[in-house]
Write a protein that holds these residues in place. Sequence first.
Motif, mmCIF file in Angstrom:
data_model
loop_
_atom_site.group_PDB
_atom_site.id
_atom_site.type_symbol
_atom_site.label_atom_id
_atom_site.label_comp_id
_atom_site.label_asym_id
_atom_site.label_seq_id
_atom_site.Cartn_x
_atom_site.Cartn_y
_atom_site.Cartn_z
ATOM 1 N N LEU A 124 -22.487 -20.376 6.969
ATOM 2 C CA LEU A 124 -23.809 -19.779 7.215
ATOM 3 C C LEU A 124 -23.622 -18.433 7.898
ATOM 4 C CD1 LEU A 124 -26.251 -22.524 8.508
ATOM 5 C CD2 LEU A 124 -26.631 -20.886 6.670
ATOM 6 N N ALA A 136 -25.431 -18.996 11.452
ATOM 7 C CA ALA A 136 -25.060 -20.206 12.208
ATOM 8 C C ALA A 136 -25.293 -19.989 13.705
ATOM 9 C CB ALA A 136 -23.603 -20.567 11.940
ATOM 10 N N ASN A 140 -28.019 -22.350 15.570
ATOM 11 C CA ASN A 140 -27.471 -23.330 16.514
ATOM 12 C C ASN A 140 -27.833 -23.024 17.965
ATOM 13 O OD1 ASN A 140 -26.256 -25.039 14.616
ATOM 14 N ND2 ASN A 140 -24.519 -23.637 14.402
ATOM 15 N N ARG A 171 -28.497 -29.992 14.399
ATOM 16 C CA ARG A 171 -27.431 -29.125 14.926
ATOM 17 C C ARG A 171 -26.174 -29.909 15.270
ATOM 18 N NH1 ARG A 171 -30.917 -25.698 19.375
ATOM 19 N NH2 ARG A 171 -31.725 -24.102 17.989
ATOM 20 N N GLU A 174 -23.411 -25.583 9.954
ATOM 21 C CA GLU A 174 -22.379 -24.565 9.694
ATOM 22 C C GLU A 174 -22.357 -24.064 8.255
ATOM 23 O OE1 GLU A 174 -20.860 -23.316 12.129
ATOM 24 O OE2 GLU A 174 -21.101 -24.823 13.706
#
Length: 319
Positions: A124, A136, A140, A171, A174
């Motif tokens: 990501l 990402a 996250n 979460r 990735e």
Amino acid sequence: MIPAAAPHVPVLLDEVIAALAIRAGEIHVDGTFGAGGYTRAMLELGARVYAFDRDPSAIRDGSGLADDSGGRLTLVPERFSRMRQALASRGVEEVDGVTLDIGVSSMQFDQAERGFSFQGDGPLDMRMSQEGESAADFLNNADEADIADVIYKYGEEPKSRRIARAIVAARPIERTGQLADIVRRAVGWHPGMKKDPATRTFQAIRIHLNEELDELEGGLEAAEQVLKAGGRLAVVTFHSLEDRVVKRFLRERSGAVPAASRHLPAVADKGPKPTFEAVAKAVRPSEAEVAANPRARSATLRVARRTSAPSRMRKGIHS
Ligand SMILES: C[S@@+](CC[C@H](N)C(=O)[O-])C[C@H]1O[C@@H](n2cnc3c(N)ncnc32)[C@H](O)[C@@H]1O
């Protein structure tokens, strides 16, 4: 000799080049070099080209074209919002044309490792410039409300809150495939749906991370500053959020004002002089182009000519 065409098929190429009405020896800015489709055509018409791209891979892949251009192509690894400064540092104060072809290139989109697409599974990432916060990092670490706002604002996704909740619950995320599945489950995807529901969320995150609408606005302002009187601006956009920015900018800068109420007396316009005049209606691709290149489907070209009025510094047109 100029090398053969590259993997990205340029959109509305003939229309853009016709609108620019390039004469040999003119100086042109291609703000979005990509695979160099527009730049190549500008060089063939005898222009001197400064081509910008914030993606170091695009600049690297263009070096052969620059080497073969006889000194007429300079590749600039910069954001186009900084074109005035970048040109000035190369001794260029004004140019005859500025062209922007907004969005991602096929090379960026089709390479799974760049993380722009869920067609293939990749990390990501989604960073055009290959630096800074990745998708990402954002998904996250950001607050659920901020993720929802981004998906709503830049994806025009009505189920943004539900998607953001599902992202936070899953979460760490990735991979692009993982995100697409989370979105599909949250939205309720079923085979046969016309459009994959993940499309809007991916678009939103990409626009946010790359600050694409701010860049577009900054690019238009920079074009106003570097274009000489009579210089041409050509902008190709791919969705309504982008086109709205261009339309609004050109409406403001060309002095067009909303139709006056017939109940109010006419008021003389005391505002600043128009810096652009629109030269044509928005141009859309032909059916033949869309059939040959589905990516052209949602493209819109807007063209304007710079007047001799001084450029304006102005506040943001979206927040
Ligand atoms: C749609 S592609 C351009 C394709 C190009 N017209 C061609 O014919 O090959 C957009 C390119 O612009 C670059 N880009 C997007 N936003 C940019 C920005 N703000 N500054 C500089 N380059 C940008 C992207 O990295 C991408 O390579």
